[in-house]
Scaffold this active site. Structure first.
Site, PDB file in Angstrom:
ATOM      1  NE  ARG A  61      27.284   1.119 102.149  1.00  0.00           N
ATOM      2  CZ  ARG A  61      26.424   1.348 102.435  1.00  0.00           C
ATOM      3  NH1 ARG A  61      26.251   1.763 103.259  1.00  0.00           N
ATOM      4  NH2 ARG A  61      25.078   1.667 101.589  1.00  0.00           N
ATOM      5  CB  CYS A  72      43.451  14.871  98.084  1.00  0.00           C
ATOM      6  SG  CYS A  72      44.835  15.305  98.929  1.00  0.00           S
ATOM      7  CD  GLU A  73      39.231  13.067  95.071  1.00  0.00           C
ATOM      8  OE1 GLU A  73      38.400  13.244  94.378  1.00  0.00           O
ATOM      9  OE2 GLU A  73      40.472  12.255  94.458  1.00  0.00           O
ATOM     10  CD  GLU A  77      22.177 -14.227  94.629  1.00  0.00           C
ATOM     11  OE1 GLU A  77      22.372 -13.568  94.331  1.00  0.00           O
ATOM     12  OE2 GLU A  77      21.960 -15.613  94.512  1.00  0.00           O
ATOM     13  N   PRO A  78      21.729 -13.169 100.916  1.00  0.00           N
ATOM     14  CG  PRO A  78      21.581 -13.702 103.024  1.00  0.00           C
ATOM     15  CD  PRO A  78      21.533 -14.434 101.400  1.00  0.00           C
ATOM     16  N   GLY A  79      24.156 -10.656 101.678  1.00  0.00           N
ATOM     17  CA  GLY A  79      24.936  -9.528 101.802  1.00  0.00           C
ATOM     18  C   GLY A  79      25.026  -9.468 102.736  1.00  0.00           C
ATOM     19  NE  ARG A  80      23.035  -2.999 101.724  1.00  0.00           N
ATOM     20  CZ  ARG A  80      23.789  -2.119 101.329  1.00  0.00           C
ATOM     21  NH1 ARG A  80      23.466  -1.360 101.900  1.00  0.00           N
ATOM     22  NH2 ARG A  80      23.223  -1.916 100.036  1.00  0.00           N
ATOM     23  N   GLY A 107      19.580  -8.558  98.714  1.00  0.00           N
ATOM     24  CA  GLY A 107      19.469  -7.311  98.258  1.00  0.00           C
ATOM     25  C   GLY A 107      18.321  -6.759 100.326  1.00  0.00           C
TER      26      GLY A 107
HETATM   27  N1  LLP Z   1      23.685 -11.510  94.785  1.00  0.00           N
HETATM   28  C1  LLP Z   1      23.929 -10.783  93.541  1.00  0.00           C
HETATM   29  C2  LLP Z   1      24.030 -11.557  92.096  1.00  0.00           C
HETATM   30  C3  LLP Z   1      24.545  -8.982  93.725  1.00  0.00           C
HETATM   31  O1  LLP Z   1      25.328  -8.984  93.398  1.00  0.00           O
HETATM   32  C4  LLP Z   1      24.119  -8.899  95.369  1.00  0.00           C
HETATM   33  C5  LLP Z   1      25.256  -7.503  95.720  1.00  0.00           C
HETATM   34  C6  LLP Z   1      23.855  -9.750  96.361  1.00  0.00           C
HETATM   35  C7  LLP Z   1      23.418 -10.956  95.808  1.00  0.00           C
HETATM   36  C8  LLP Z   1      23.789  -8.962  97.609  1.00  0.00           C
HETATM   37  O2  LLP Z   1      23.152  -7.817  97.553  1.00  0.00           O
HETATM   38  P1  LLP Z   1      23.148  -7.274  98.864  1.00  0.00           P
HETATM   39  O3  LLP Z   1      21.879  -8.445 100.373  1.00  0.00           O
HETATM   40  O4  LLP Z   1      24.102  -7.038 100.360  1.00  0.00           O
HETATM   41  O5  LLP Z   1      21.361  -6.408  99.044  1.00  0.00           O
HETATM   42  N2  LLP Z   1      28.502  -1.238  97.266  1.00  0.00           N
HETATM   43  C9  LLP Z   1      26.816  -0.944  97.763  1.00  0.00           C
HETATM   44  C10 LLP Z   1      26.350  -3.149  97.276  1.00  0.00           C
HETATM   45  C11 LLP Z   1      26.450  -3.066  96.171  1.00  0.00           C
HETATM   46  C12 LLP Z   1      24.861  -4.621  95.889  1.00  0.00           C
HETATM   47  C13 LLP Z   1      25.508  -5.355  94.280  1.00  0.00           C
HETATM   48  N3  LLP Z   1      25.622  -6.064  94.256  1.00  0.00           N
HETATM   49  C14 LLP Z   1      26.867  -0.918  99.006  1.00  0.00           C
HETATM   50  O6  LLP Z   1      27.449  -0.176  99.723  1.00  0.00           O
HETATM   51  O7  LLP Z   1      25.271  -0.137  99.487  1.00  0.00           O
END
Ligand code: LLP
Length: 421
Positions: A317, A346-347, A277-280, A242
């Site tokens: 997004r 087409c949206e 658990e960083p993603g973004r 997050g």
């Molecule tokens: N861990 C869990 C259990 C999660 O569900 C998520 C993201 C993450 C880690 C990673 O979160 P991050 O570090 O990336 O914020 N599609 C949306 C974001 C959905 C996030 C879903 N879960 C967007 O484009 O903003």
């Protein structure tokens, strides 16, 4: 400034590291995702530096960008993976990640996904309900395994972000309520094929204020003590992902160090390995979506449109969360015009920007939609019969195609044109 500065103008043309984006578009076509390997590496290192003094294990949340080469680049640096489905497990394994470095989240794991994870030997499954705990125990028993499990707690902390991506609120589907925990602990004591090794949370995504983490982590730490007092020897405290990135230079993200400064003093005394658990944070600013301007048009009100060859099918997004993505012309233009940048789908929600001052590029020129590394390619679709784009990775002056553009044949390959009697 965006977090990553690996997309810069060299002379009058935008480059990724040492590679000219105009050349990439010429070679691979558009729409095209271009990822900077150095940016991935730098983001991971910045994250690790911030949490350096805390015993921890970083698991990249592959849902943000599960391209095999992206996963591998991060895994080679020592990063583990957070996965959310059998498909993501398959991807992580294909990318060469050791199962002992994979953790499995998800509110709705199917029995076959649980079995697949147990057979693969993942580090842990994170359970989100009493029923899931029972299912994991049963499946582990059937497979002659003991499952290592963490419980995902719903800390009932509503982090301020887009409502679609807040997850730590008790009205959402995620995790187990604190009130249910006595029952959960009692159940786990009875289950024979399951070992509780951790507590887990994930309160949402793109969270700017560290105080939400502080509030939720306090709850987790209290529960950790309860679990310890009940005789559970827990190894891990997973505080999720997050962490925010800058999409809009006018709204710069809180630096990761601020999160670390608040969290480390809280977590260190617990004497436990913390999982992140960083993603973004690791991938968002590592990629751009390159797209070509097909047409420019002006309607009767004088409103200008850039109609480009990428759309919501490649980057949903803006349509889904009204997210801001910077847009740069690949050839630098000193004059700007205010325009909507829209795709071919087409949206009416198929736009990248509305009423944005943008370089006055001509038809046939390229635009780069910035910060398109997270939740872009992975959320792409074939709607309107669109082909998923190619993806390339740049490392210095080296370029590798890491995903081929889809073909028309692939669009129909799983369909069976049967005659119905
Ligand atoms: N861990 C869990 C259990 C999660 O569900 C998520 C993201 C993450 C880690 C990673 O979160 P991050 O570090 O990336 O914020 N599609 C949306 C974001 C959905 C996030 C879903 N879960 C967007 O484009 O903003």
């Amino acid at each position: 400034m965006l977090d990553s500065n690996l997309f810069q103008y060299t002379g009058t043309t935008l480059s990724c590291e040492e590679v000219n984006l105009e050349v990439l578009a010429g070679t691979f076509g558009t729409p095209l995702f271009v990822t900077s390997a150095r940016s991935l590496i730098e983001s991971y290192r910045a994250f690790e530096r911030a949490f350096d003094t805390l015993p921890h294990f970083t698991c990249y949340s592959v849902k943000a960008n599960y391209n095999l080469s992206v996963i591998r680049t991060l895994a080679e640096l020592g990063c583990g993976c957070d996965i959310n489905s059998g498909g993501e497990l398959y991807r992580a394994l294909q990318a060469g990640v050791s199962p002992s470095r994979i953790i499995f989240a998800g509110v709705g794991k199917k029995p076959e996904e649980i079995a697949y994870a147990l057979e693969s030997g993942v580090l842990m499954l994170k359970a989100e309900s009493l029923s899931e705990l029972k299912a994991i125990d049963r499946i582990a028993g059937e497979h002659g395994k003991t499952a290592s499990v963490a419980i995902r707690i719903n800390p009932n902390v509503t982090a301020e972000t887009h409502p679609y991506i807040t997850t730590g609120d008790s009205k959402e589907k995620f995790g187990i309520d604190e009130a249910e925990l006595p029952e959960v602990f009692a159940l786990i004591r009875q289950l024979k094929h399951l070992t509780l090794i951790g507590l887990d949370m994930h309160i949402g995504s793109q969270i700017f204020d560290p105080e939400y983490y502080v509030a939720a982590t306090m709850k987790l730490l209290t529960l950790l003590n309860t679990a310890k007092a009940m005789g559970f020897a827990l190894e891990f405290l997973d505080i999720g992902g997050g962490f925010p990135v800058t999409y809009d230079p006018l709204k710069p993200a809180t630096p990761i160090q601020h999160f670390a400064d608040k969290l480390i003093p809280m977590l260190l005394p617990a004497g436990i390995t913390v999982i992140f658990e960083p993603g973004r944070y690791l991938v968002a600013n590592a990629s751009v979506l390159l797209t070509r301007i097909l047409y420019k048009k002006r309607n009767h009100t004088g409103k200008e449109f850039f109609v480009v060859d990428a759309g919501m099918t490649e980057l949903i997004r803006p349509a889904l969360y009204q997210s801001h993505h910077e847009i740069q012309t690949v050839t630098r233009h000193d004059n700007t015009i205010v325009a909507d940048v829209v795709g071919p789908v087409c949206e009416s929600s198929d736009f990248f920007a509305r009423q944005r001052a943008i370089g006055d590029a001509g038809e046939g020129e390229l635009l780069a939609v910035m910060s398109s590394g997270a939740y872009a390619a992975v959320m792409s679709s074939n709607y309107n019969g669109r082909l998923r784009p190619a993806e390339v990775m740049v490392n210095g002056s080296e370029v590798k195609l890491v995903r081929k553009r889809e073909t028309y044949e692939q669009l129909v390959q799983n369909e069976l044109l049967e005659e119905l009697e």
